[in-house]
Structures are given as structure tokens and as C-alpha cells.
Scaffold this motif. Structure first.
Motif, PDB file in Angstrom:
ATOM      1  N   LEU A 283       0.834  -1.202   0.000  1.00 61.45           N
ATOM      2  CA  LEU A 283       0.000   0.000   0.000  1.00 61.45           C
ATOM      3  C   LEU A 283       0.867   1.250   0.000  1.00 61.45           C
ATOM      4  O   LEU A 283       2.000   1.233   0.497  1.00 61.45           O
ATOM      5  CB  LEU A 283      -0.895   0.028   1.249  1.00 61.45           C
ATOM      6  CG  LEU A 283      -1.925  -1.090   1.385  1.00 61.45           C
ATOM      7  CD1 LEU A 283      -2.700  -0.911   2.681  1.00 61.45           C
ATOM      8  CD2 LEU A 283      -2.866  -1.114   0.197  1.00 61.45           C
ATOM      9  N   PRO A 284       0.362   2.356  -0.537  1.00 57.28           N
ATOM     10  CA  PRO A 284       1.075   3.620  -0.382  1.00 57.28           C
ATOM     11  C   PRO A 284       1.287   3.911   1.106  1.00 57.28           C
ATOM     12  O   PRO A 284       0.389   3.683   1.925  1.00 57.28           O
ATOM     13  CB  PRO A 284       0.118   4.641  -1.017  1.00 57.28           C
ATOM     14  CG  PRO A 284      -0.733   3.839  -1.947  1.00 57.28           C
ATOM     15  CD  PRO A 284      -0.882   2.493  -1.319  1.00 57.28           C
ATOM     16  N   ALA A 316      13.475   8.821   0.373  1.00 55.24           N
ATOM     17  CA  ALA A 316      12.138   8.295   0.119  1.00 55.24           C
ATOM     18  C   ALA A 316      11.822   8.296  -1.368  1.00 55.24           C
ATOM     19  O   ALA A 316      11.090   7.431  -1.858  1.00 55.24           O
ATOM     20  CB  ALA A 316      11.104   9.117   0.881  1.00 55.24           C
ATOM     21  N   GLY A 317      12.380   9.271  -2.093  1.00 56.05           N
ATOM     22  CA  GLY A 317      12.146   9.341  -3.529  1.00 56.05           C
ATOM     23  C   GLY A 317      12.701   8.148  -4.275  1.00 56.05           C
ATOM     24  O   GLY A 317      12.268   7.862  -5.397  1.00 56.05           O
ATOM     25  N   ASP A 318      13.670   7.449  -3.667  1.00 56.31           N
ATOM     26  CA  ASP A 318      14.246   6.263  -4.305  1.00 56.31           C
ATOM     27  C   ASP A 318      13.460   5.001  -3.988  1.00 56.31           C
ATOM     28  O   ASP A 318      13.788   3.923  -4.491  1.00 56.31           O
ATOM     29  CB  ASP A 318      15.697   6.081  -3.834  1.00 56.31           C
ATOM     30  CG  ASP A 318      16.604   7.213  -4.319  1.00 56.31           C
ATOM     31  OD1 ASP A 318      16.299   7.797  -5.378  1.00 56.31           O
ATOM     32  OD2 ASP A 318      17.598   7.508  -3.630  1.00 56.31           O
ATOM     33  N   LEU A 319      12.447   5.119  -3.108  1.00 57.47           N
ATOM     34  CA  LEU A 319      11.631   3.970  -2.740  1.00 57.47           C
ATOM     35  C   LEU A 319      10.245   4.120  -3.365  1.00 57.47           C
ATOM     36  O   LEU A 319       9.808   5.217  -3.691  1.00 57.47           O
ATOM     37  CB  LEU A 319      11.506   3.865  -1.213  1.00 57.47           C
ATOM     38  CG  LEU A 319      12.827   3.746  -0.446  1.00 57.47           C
ATOM     39  CD1 LEU A 319      12.576   3.845   1.058  1.00 57.47           C
ATOM     40  CD2 LEU A 319      13.525   2.435  -0.787  1.00 57.47           C
ATOM     41  N   ASP A 320       9.552   3.027  -3.514  1.00 64.83           N
ATOM     42  CA  ASP A 320       8.230   3.056  -4.144  1.00 64.83           C
ATOM     43  C   ASP A 320       7.138   3.345  -3.123  1.00 64.83           C
ATOM     44  O   ASP A 320       7.149   2.813  -2.000  1.00 64.83           O
ATOM     45  CB  ASP A 320       7.933   1.709  -4.816  1.00 64.83           C
ATOM     46  CG  ASP A 320       8.821   1.465  -6.031  1.00 64.83           C
ATOM     47  OD1 ASP A 320       9.229   2.458  -6.653  1.00 64.83           O
ATOM     48  OD2 ASP A 320       9.102   0.298  -6.330  1.00 64.83           O
ATOM     49  N   ASP A 321       6.167   4.167  -3.518  1.00 65.33           N
ATOM     50  CA  ASP A 321       4.933   4.372  -2.756  1.00 65.33           C
ATOM     51  C   ASP A 321       5.174   4.769  -1.310  1.00 65.33           C
ATOM     52  O   ASP A 321       4.582   4.216  -0.379  1.00 65.33           O
ATOM     53  CB  ASP A 321       4.062   3.104  -2.794  1.00 65.33           C
ATOM     54  CG  ASP A 321       3.434   2.893  -4.154  1.00 65.33           C
ATOM     55  OD1 ASP A 321       3.148   3.894  -4.834  1.00 65.33           O
ATOM     56  OD2 ASP A 321       3.243   1.730  -4.547  1.00 65.33           O
ATOM     57  N   ILE A 322       6.040   5.749  -1.099  1.00 67.57           N
ATOM     58  CA  ILE A 322       6.268   6.242   0.247  1.00 67.57           C
ATOM     59  C   ILE A 322       6.313   7.764   0.214  1.00 67.57           C
ATOM     60  O   ILE A 322       6.907   8.357  -0.688  1.00 67.57           O
ATOM     61  CB  ILE A 322       7.566   5.656   0.864  1.00 67.57           C
ATOM     62  CG1 ILE A 322       7.748   6.182   2.301  1.00 67.57           C
ATOM     63  CG2 ILE A 322       8.771   5.956   0.005  1.00 67.57           C
ATOM     64  CD1 ILE A 322       8.898   5.521   3.031  1.00 67.57           C
ATOM     65  N   TRP A 323       5.659   8.369   1.176  1.00 69.26           N
ATOM     66  CA  TRP A 323       5.701   9.815   1.354  1.00 69.26           C
ATOM     67  C   TRP A 323       6.051  10.104   2.806  1.00 69.26           C
ATOM     68  O   TRP A 323       5.449   9.533   3.719  1.00 69.26           O
ATOM     69  CB  TRP A 323       4.358  10.446   1.003  1.00 69.26           C
ATOM     70  CG  TRP A 323       4.254  11.882   1.419  1.00 69.26           C
ATOM     71  CD1 TRP A 323       4.945  12.936   0.916  1.00 69.26           C
ATOM     72  CD2 TRP A 323       3.421  12.406   2.458  1.00 69.26           C
ATOM     73  NE1 TRP A 323       4.601  14.091   1.570  1.00 69.26           N
ATOM     74  CE2 TRP A 323       3.661  13.800   2.520  1.00 69.26           C
ATOM     75  CE3 TRP A 323       2.492  11.847   3.337  1.00 69.26           C
ATOM     76  CZ2 TRP A 323       3.008  14.629   3.421  1.00 69.26           C
ATOM     77  CZ3 TRP A 323       1.841  12.667   4.233  1.00 69.26           C
ATOM     78  CH2 TRP A 323       2.108  14.037   4.268  1.00 69.26           C
ATOM     79  N   VAL A 324       7.044  10.948   3.029  1.00 67.56           N
ATOM     80  CA  VAL A 324       7.464  11.290   4.386  1.00 67.56           C
ATOM     81  C   VAL A 324       6.627  12.468   4.870  1.00 67.56           C
ATOM     82  O   VAL A 324       6.737  13.581   4.350  1.00 67.56           O
ATOM     83  CB  VAL A 324       8.967  11.619   4.439  1.00 67.56           C
ATOM     84  CG1 VAL A 324       9.363  12.061   5.849  1.00 67.56           C
ATOM     85  CG2 VAL A 324       9.785  10.401   4.020  1.00 67.56           C
TER      86      VAL A 324
END
Length: 420
Positions: A283-284, A316-324
Motif C-alpha cells: 500500500l502507499p 524516500a524518492g528512491d523507494l516506491d509508494d512512500i511519502w514522508v
């Protein structure tokens, strides 16, 4: 017999705080609560349940327009088309005193009374649901004591929106009761609502369950969210959690005690972020990151807050579906005996100043209302839904801030206080 127990849907509740952060996926998150309800109905249809039980807080207060009620009604119509009954009670957020608009629901939906406990009997499947909703937002009476005894020959379910004698200190003590009050009714299952984290209070004879809310809405509502599938074979009842959320919230606590510098601390954070992504079940993910513990990197982390924040967001930009969602530094100096004399006077001055502010209610109110987590100086609710117009809350949050500041200066470990 199969039943699906859910609570605290909070339809059209905003995912709080998103608009305050640049780059927040507001559009993706905005419809999360509705999609979670759609998932609930999909599960009911897939499992061919006999009834859906909704234990309050269907809405998030009065509707901005009729679309909120229309959406709920359309989902209940899907259940009606499949012959699935719905039995529900109102909670504090959708009490009669708060909802001014009203739409007729499909005839498969039974809304239990608010003036006194009521029983909905379904003889064809042998189900009796006992419940009472909230007429007013703040119900402080023990409603459970008025519930009727179990009906012979039926599977008896109690439907109740309750704080259960403080099962979670973060939630208001509405309709408080004790486990003994529930057991005394002789029911087979208690379908509770109000507490947003899943809790199996009692696993059988009878089952007493808070399913949690369907969708986490901010950083205090972390982990998998969903509903409880209840299966009854004669007198034997089982209950199983099912995930239904579409966006996952998590709070990553990075223990920086092993970090010698900022680079080490960031490395630990990135590894933790990867673990959080794996645990999110695809999930996001909305993630809050907090650096904690006594650390040699303490001063550098505090000095380079902007760098730390931006490095975390870049990772986080290098990982999928993650927002800090937020990055916090709450580390302390490493504890060293030779530092005590140097900081004793400073901490003493700090606590003396704090005592003076604490004794001045007007100054304390102004200080707390000016915190960046609030929606302006006149706000009464912060971004995570906590009321700040309560004097005890203002005093406690100020004391916590003073403890944390003293810890950062002197390497103390602040004493834990109750949740907000």
C-alpha cells in the motif's frame, strides 16, 4: 452464520495535515476513507456474510453536503441487492445532535434507537443484535448496564460505541463501562466501536472486540486497519481481522544511539524506511520519522535539521509508494558524568522559567496555541484531531515540552506521560 463487524468509518473525514506539506499526495489520499468502505462492502459480498454490524461513527460529524450520505447509501444498496442486512448504532461523531441532514437508507439497514437499548431480531438466521446509539455527542452514562439479557435460541450480539473504561487514553471517555458489565449480559459477541486501534479485549465467552477504524487518517493511526469477520458454528464463535485500508500510516522511530554522526543516523533511517515499505503490504505509505535516544550525533542532527529533513525525503524518492509526512529529531546528549556540573545551572534556569509560565494561564494558553502543529492562533484542534481548549491538556503538553528540552540539554531521559 457470518457477520462482518466494523466501526469508526468517518466517511469523508480528511486525512489531516496533508495540505501543510509540499509534495503531499493529497489527491491520492483524499478518497482513501471512501475506498476503504468500498473494500468493506466488497469483503461482505465476497464472504456472503449474513449481516454487517456497524458500531458507530459512520460519519465524521455533520455533512458538508448530501454527497456523504448518498455515498453511504449507495454502498448499503449494494448490500441490499445481495440480501445482506445491516445493523448499526450512532456514535459520538454521528449523534442525532450533530447530524442535521438526513437521507433515507435502504430497507436492509436497521438503525437502533438512541433513547433506550433496542433489539433487532433476525429469526430466519437466528441472530439478535442489541444496541443503543448516541443521541448527544457526549454520552457519559454506562449504556451497557441497560442492555437486555440474551435471547434464548439466538446468537446474541451487543453493538456499542464505548470507551470501555479507558481502553485507549487518546479517546474521550464516552459511554464508559467495564468488561464485567458486558459479560453479565450473556451475549456471544460484543461488537464495539470508538477506539481506533484494533483490540481483542476478550477472545471468547464472550468475544469483546474493537475492530479499529477502516482507514488510518494521520500519523497517530498507524498500522493495518480494517474489520472483523465473525463466524459462528452453533455456540462456537471465531473472529478474524481483515485488512481493508488503502493507505498505510507508520511512525518510524530511529534509535540514533548507534550513530556517531549525521551520516550514520541517516543510514539507520534509510534502512528503517525500507523495512516500513516492506511491512506496508504494497500500500502507499505515509511515514513519520523520529530520531530518538542518546547519541553522539545529537548536536549535529539538531544543527542540520534542514539537511536531515531533505536527505530523508530524497531517500524516500528512491523507494516506491512512500511519502514522508514529517521528520522529527528528539535525540539527547550521551550521558557523561563530567557534563552534569556544566548543565545543572542551565536546567535549573529552564525549569524556573517553565514554572513561572505554567503559573500564568494566559501565557500558557498563548504559548501552546502558537505551536506549529495547530491551525492558527484561534484553533481548538490540532492536525491530529487533539483538542487544545482543555486546561489540563495544555498544562501537560507544556510539561512534556519542558521535559524534552531538559533531556536534550542534559542527557536526561524524560519521564513518560499519558497519551494526548
Amino acid at each position: 452464520m457470518k457477520l462482518l463487524h466494523a466501526a469508526d468509518l468517518h466517511i469523508d473525514s480528511p486525512l489531516r495535515g496533508l495540505s501543510r506539506y509540499p509534495g503531499a499526495p493529497a489527491e491520492e489520499f483524499r478518497g482513501a476513507v471512501r475506498r476503504a468502505l468500498t473494500n468493506l462492502v466488497d469483503l461482505a459480498l465476497r464472504e456472503a456474510v449474513d449481516a454487517v454490524l456497524l458500531a458507530g461513527d459512520i460519519y465524521d460529524g455533520d455533512w458538508k453536503d448530501y454527497r456523504t450520505g448518498l455515498f453511504f447509501g449507495s454502498q448499503m444498496q449494494r448490500l441490499r441487492d445481495a440480501g445482506i442486512r445491516v445493523c448499526m448504532v450512532s456514535g459520538n461523531h454521528d449523534a442525532q445532535s450533530r447530524i442535521t441532514k438526513e437521507l433515507r437508507l435502504p430497507d436492509n439497514v436497521r438503525v437502533l434507537a438512541t433513547a433506550r437499548p433496542e433489539t433487532a431480531e433476525y429469526p430466519d438466521i437466528g441472530l439478535a443484535v442489541h444496541g443503543q446509539g448516541f443521541a448527544e455527542r457526549a454520552v457519559t452514562d454506562n449504556l451497557a448496564r441497560g442492555y437486555p439479557k440474551a435471547r434464548d435460541g439466538y446468537l446474541n450480539v451487543g453493538l456499542l460505541h464505548t470507551a470501555l473504561d479507558g481502553a485507549d487514553k487518546r479517546h474521550a471517555l464516552y459511554a464508559p463501562c467495564r468488561v464485567d458489565d458486558l459479560v453479565a449480559r450473556g451475549y456471544d459477541y460484543w461488537a464495539l466501536g470508538h477506539i481506533h486501534s484494533r483490540q481483542v479485549v476478550r477472545a471468547g465467552d464472550p468475544w469483546i472486540v474493537f475492530p479499529g477504524n477502516l482507514q488510518g487518517r494521520h500519523a497517530r493511526e498507524t498500522g493495518a486497519k480494517g474489520a472483523t469477520l465473525v463466524t459462528a458454528h452453533g455456540s462456537r464463535v471465531t473472529a478474524e481481522h481483515r485488512d481493508l485500508d488503502v493507505v498505510r500510516w507508520d511512525h518510524l522511530h530511529v534509535d540514533a544511539s548507534r550513530a556517531a554522526d549525521v551520516a550514520d543516523a541517516l543510514g539507520l533511517a534509510v534502512q528503517g524506511m525500507r523495512d516500513s515499505v516492506r511491512a506496508a503490504d504494497g500500500l502507499p505509505l505515509a511515514l513519520r520519522v523520529s530520531f530518538t535516544g542518546p547519541s553522539d550525533a545529537h548536536q549535529a542532527l539538531w544543527r542540520d535539521l534542514d539537511r536531515v529533513d531533505n536527505e530523508i525525503r530524497a531517500a524516500a524518492g528512491d523507494l516506491d509508494d512512500i511519502w514522508v509526512e514529517k521528520v522529527r529529531v528528539a535525540t539527547t546528549h550521551p550521558v557523561r558524568p563530567d557534563r552534569f556540573d556544566d548543565v545543572t545551572e542551565l536546567i535549573g534556569d529552564l525549569r524556573a522559567t517553565a514554572t513561572a509560565i505554567r503559573a500564568d494561564p494566559a501565557a500558557l494558553d498563548k504559548l501552546v496555541r502558537g505551536l506549529p502543529g495547530l491551525r492558527g492562533i484561534g484553533a481548538t484542534v490540532d492536525d491530529e484531531g487533539i483538542r487544545v481548549d482543555d486546561e489540563a491538556w495544555r498544562t501537560r503538553v507544556f510539561d512534556e515540552a519542558v521535559d524534552l528540552l531538559a533531556a536534550m540539554v542534559g542527557g536526561e531521559t524524560p519521564e513518560p506521560r499519558g497519551g494526548a
